[in-house]
Design a protein around this motif. Structure first.
Motif: not given
Lengths: 315, 329
Positions: A251-278
Motif C-alpha cells: 500500500g506504499f505510495q497510494t492515496s490511502e497511504y498519503l491520507l494516513q500520513h497527512g498529505f491528502v485531505d480526502a479520498i473522493v470516489p469519482r462518482t462524488n467528485l463533481k458534487s464534492t468540488l462544487a
C-alpha cells in the motif's frame, strides 16, 4: 514486387492500424471488461457511473475529454490556448527522435500535448480547470504543460476564479531537459500569486501522480483530493527499491497511504467528485471582506524593515 | 577548507586526466635524472612544461558532458561548507527544521560576506566515506528542505539576502522520505521562494540533481560553475528509462543538455563562473574568490531594487522559461 513482398508490406502497414482499432473497439465498444475484477459491463452503464466498476469500485483510467465531460456542465466548456504546441528545443533523440515521438503521439491520441485547460461551469460555479492526460507521453510535463497551466492560473487570478487541476503524470518530460524542470517553478510562481489573492486551488490526484508534478503543483493545494487507490509519490518505486535493496511495504505510495500520513485531505470516489468540488467551491466563495486598511499598513511597515541591507533605497 | 588545500593528496585521477599525469610524471623523471647526472635540461623541461600546460588547457576546455559530471562529482570538489568558510567573514551554522529533525545533507546558518549579513545554506556532501554515509551524499530529506525554508523565512524577517549552494545527486529517495512528504516539502519551497522579499542568489557548485536541486534553487539569479551540471533527471536514470539501457548514460548526458553553457543558451542560467584550469578542486581558494566576487556583484545589483521590483523580476525570470510554438486559433 514479389507476392511475398506484397504480403510483408501489407502486414507492416496494417498491423499498427488494426492494433489501434482493437483498442478503440474495447474503449468504444458495447462492453467493457474491468481490469481489476474481470467483470464485463455494459459500457453505456459504466460511463453513466463515471467509468467506475459497479462490482468492485475500481476506477478505470479515463482521459481528459471524458473528465471534462464528467465535471463541467453541458455546453459551458471554453478551452484555452489550444494553439500552444510542443517543439523540440534540444533536438532530443533517444531510441527515437522526440520530434517523431511527438508527431506519432499526436496522431494516435488526437491530443496536442499532455494537458487540456479551460474555463467552464461546475454545478453553475465558474472554475478554471486543467486536466492532464496520461495518454500523451505519460502525462509528462514539458514547456507546453507548464505554459498552459501557468496561463490558466494567471487568468484565474485575474478573473478571481478557483483553480482545479486533475493531475495524472509521470513527472517532468526528459526530452525537454531542464526546460521541463523549470516548469515546476513557473507553475508554483503562478500559484503563489493566486494564493496571495486569497483564491481557492484544489488539485485532484489521480493515478498516477509522481515525480516533478508531485514536487510542485500537485502538493500545493489549499485542499488536496485524491481518487481511491491512485499511485502518488515523489520517487519511483524502483528507485527506492534500488537504494534500499528491499521490498516496499504494502500500500506504499497510494492515496490511502498519503491520507494516513497527512498529505491528502480526502479520498473522493469519482462518482462524488463533481458534487464534492462544487460543495467546496461554494463553501469558499469570497465573503464580504473586512476593511483591509490594517493589512495594507502592516505590509508597509515590513517593507521599511526589510530594506535594511539596501544602502541606498530608491524608494 | 584547510583539509582540501593542505592534506596529502591521493591522486584522484579521472580517465581524461591520465595523459596529463603521464606527461607530468615524465617531466619529474627527467628532472631527477638530470640532477643525478649533473646535466642541464632547463630548456627541455621548460618546453615540456609549456606542453603540459597546453595539454591541460586542451583537455579542460573540451570536456564532454559525461566528463563534466565526473568533475562535478569529484571527491575533492569544494563543498558548500568549504565555500562558506572561504567566503564569509563570520559564520554560525544553525540546526533543525523545528519539526523533529536536523538533516546533515542540507546545512545552513547566518554569517556575513564583506560585512553584509546573509543567510547561507546548501546541500552538503561528505568529505570521506563515513561522512558521506551520514550526509547521504548530499541527498536531502524532507526535513532538510523544511530546515532550508525555516532559515529562508528567518532571512526574510531580518532582511538578510539568501545565498544557496546546490550540490546534490537528487532528493533522498526512501520510504521515510515519502512518508514525510518529500514532494510536498520541495513544492512548498518552490512556491514560498517566490514570496520572499529579500534577494536570493542560487549557485550550482557541483551537481544539480532535479527537484532536489530546485527545492533551494528558486532565486533572482542562478549562477553555475563551469564544470557543474544541472539535470532534469540523472543521465543514468534517463538512460535506463528512455534507452532501456543504463550503460547509455553518456549519450543521455549529451542529449539532456546539462552543462552551464547549455543552460545559458536555454535562458535558464544568469552567470557562468569560470573555474581554474583543472577544475575547482585544483585550486579551491582561487575558485572561492571567483565565487565571492560574483556573489558580491549580484548582491549589489539586487540590493538596488525595491522588494516589489525584485519579486516581479523573479516572477518574470521563470515566467519566460519554456519553448513552444503558438498557432493563432
Amino acid at each position: 514486387m514479389s507476392l511475398f513482398d506484397w504480403f510483408a508490406n501489407r502486414k507492416k502497414s496494417t498491423s499498427p492500424i488494426s492494433q489501434e482499432r482493437q483498442e478503440r473497439e474495447i474503449a468504444d465498444g458495447l462492453w467493457t471488461k474491468c481490469e481489476a475484477c474481470g467483470v464485463v459491463a455494459y459500457t453505456k452503464d459504466l460511463r453513466a457511473n463515471q467509468m467506475v466498476c459497479r462490482d468492485c469500485g475500481h476506477h478505470i483510467r479515463i482521459y481528459s475529454n471524458e473528465r471534462i465531460r464528467q465535471l463541467i456542465d453541458n455546453n459551458t466548456w471554453m478551452p484555452m490556448d489550444e494553439g500552444v504546441r510542443p517543439t523540440d528545443p534540444l533536438q532530443f533523440r533517444d531510441r527515437k527522435s522526440y520530434r517523431d515521438r511527438l508527431r506519432d503521439t499526436q496522431e494516435k491520441t488526437s491530443l496536442v500535448d499532455a494537458v487540456n485547460t479551460g474555463v467552464g461551469l461546475l454545478e453553475g460555479e465558474r472554475v478554471a480547470l486543467g486536466v492532464m492526460d496520461f495518454r500523451f507521453m505519460g502525462g509528462s510535463m514539458g514547456s507546453v504543460v507548464g505554459e498552459k497551466l501557468t496561463r490558466l492560473i494567471e487568468r484565474a487570478t485575474l478573473e478571481r476564479l478557483p483553480v482545479i487541476i486533475i493531475c495524472a503524470s509521470g513527472g517532468a518530460r526528459m526530452q525537454e531537459g531542464m526546460l521541463s524542470l523549470m516548469q515546476m517553478a513557473k507553475i508554483s510562481a503562478a500559484l503563489e500569486r493566486h494564493r496571495e489573492a486569497k483564491l481557492l486551488y484544489i488539485p485532484v490526484l489521480t493515478h498516477p501522480t509522481t515525480g516533478g508534478v508531485t514536487a510542485s503543483f500537485a502538493m500545493l493545494g489549499d485542499i488536496i483530493l485524491a481518487e481511491p487507490k491512485a499511485t502518488i509519490g515523489f520517487a519511483g518505486k524502483r528507485v527506492i527499491e534500488q537504494t534500499l535493496r528491499e521490498k516496499l511495504p504494502e500500500g506504499f505510495q497510494t492515496s490511502e497511504y498519503l491520507l494516513q500520513h497527512g498529505f491528502v485531505d480526502a479520498i473522493v470516489p469519482r462518482t462524488n467528485l463533481k458534487s464534492t468540488l462544487a460543495q467546496l467551491i461554494r463553501l469558499h466563495r469570497p465573503q464580504p471582506t473586512q476593511p483591509t486598511t490594517h493589512h495594507v499598513s502592516l505590509s508597509g511597515v515590513i517593507n521599511v524593515g526589510t530594506e535594511r541591507y539596501a544602502p541606498v533605497s530608491p524608494e | 577548507m584547510s583539509n582540501v588545500v593542505t592534506s596529502e593528496r591521493k591522486p584522484y585521477l579521472l580517465d581524461f586526466e591520465k595523459p596529463l599525469a603521464e606527461l607530468e610524471n615524465r617531466i619529474e623523471q627527467i628532472r631527477e635524472l638530470a640532477t643525478e647526472n649533473g646535466v642541464d635540461v632547463t630548456d627541455q623541461i621548460r618546453q615540456l612544461e609549456s606542453r603540459a600546460l597546453e595539454l591541460r588547457h586542451e583537455i579542460f576546455s573540451n570536456l564532454s558532458p559525461a566528463q563534466k559530471i565526473q568533475l562535478a562529482r569529484h571527491p575533492r570538489r569544494p563543498s558548500t561548507l568549504d565555500y562558506i568558510q572561504a567566503i564569509s567573514d563570520e559564520w554560525m551554522e544553525l540546526h533543525g527544521d523545528r519539526n523533529s529533525s536536523d538533516d546533515p545533507a542540507l546545512v545552513g546558518g547566518v554569517g556575513s560576506i564583506a560585512g553584509r549579513p546573509v543567510v547561507m545554506l546548501g546541500h552538503q556532501k561528505g568529505r570521506d566515506t563515513k561522512d558521506n554515509v551520514a550526509r547521504r551524499f548530499g541527498m536531502a530529506s524532507p526535513g532538510g528542505y523544511r530546515k532550508a525554508m525555516r532559515l529562508m523565512e528567518h532571512a526574510d524577517r531580518f532582511g538578510m539576502p539568501i545565498i544557496t549552494f546546490i550540490d546534490t545527486p537528487g532528493a533522498w529517495a526512501g520510504v521515510e522520505a515519502e512518508q514525510l512528504g518529500q514532494g510536498e516539502a520541495i513544492a512548498y519551497n518552490l512556491r514560498e521562494m517566490f514570496r520572499l522579499d529579500v534577494p536570493i542568489i542560487c549557485t550550482v557548485i557541483g551537481e544539480g540533481g532535479s527537484g532536489g536541486a530546485l527545492g533551494i534553487g528558486v532565486g533572482d539569479r542562478l549562477l553555475m560553475f563551469e564544470h557543474s551540471v544541472y539535470t532534469v533527471a540523472s543521465p543514468e536514470a534517463c538512460a535506463s528509462i528512455l534507452w532501456k539501457d543504463a550503460t547509455k548514460a553518456p549519450q543521455a548526458a549529451e542529449a539532456l543538455k546539462i552543462t552551464a553553457t547549455d543552460l545559458k543558451n536555454l535562458g535558464i542560467l544568469d552567470d557562468l563562473l569560470t573555474e581554474p584550469i583543472g577544475g575547482a578542486h585544483s585550486d579551491p581558494l582561487k575558485t572561492a574568490t571567483i565565487l565571492k566576487q560574483a556573489l558580491l556583484h549580484h548582491l549589489t545589483e539586487l540590493s538596488q531594487m525595491t522588494n516589489s521590483e525584485r519579486r516581479e523580476l523573479r516572477y518574470q525570470k521563470f515566467r519566460r522559461i519554456g519553448v513552444f510554438m503558438e498557432l493563432s486559433a
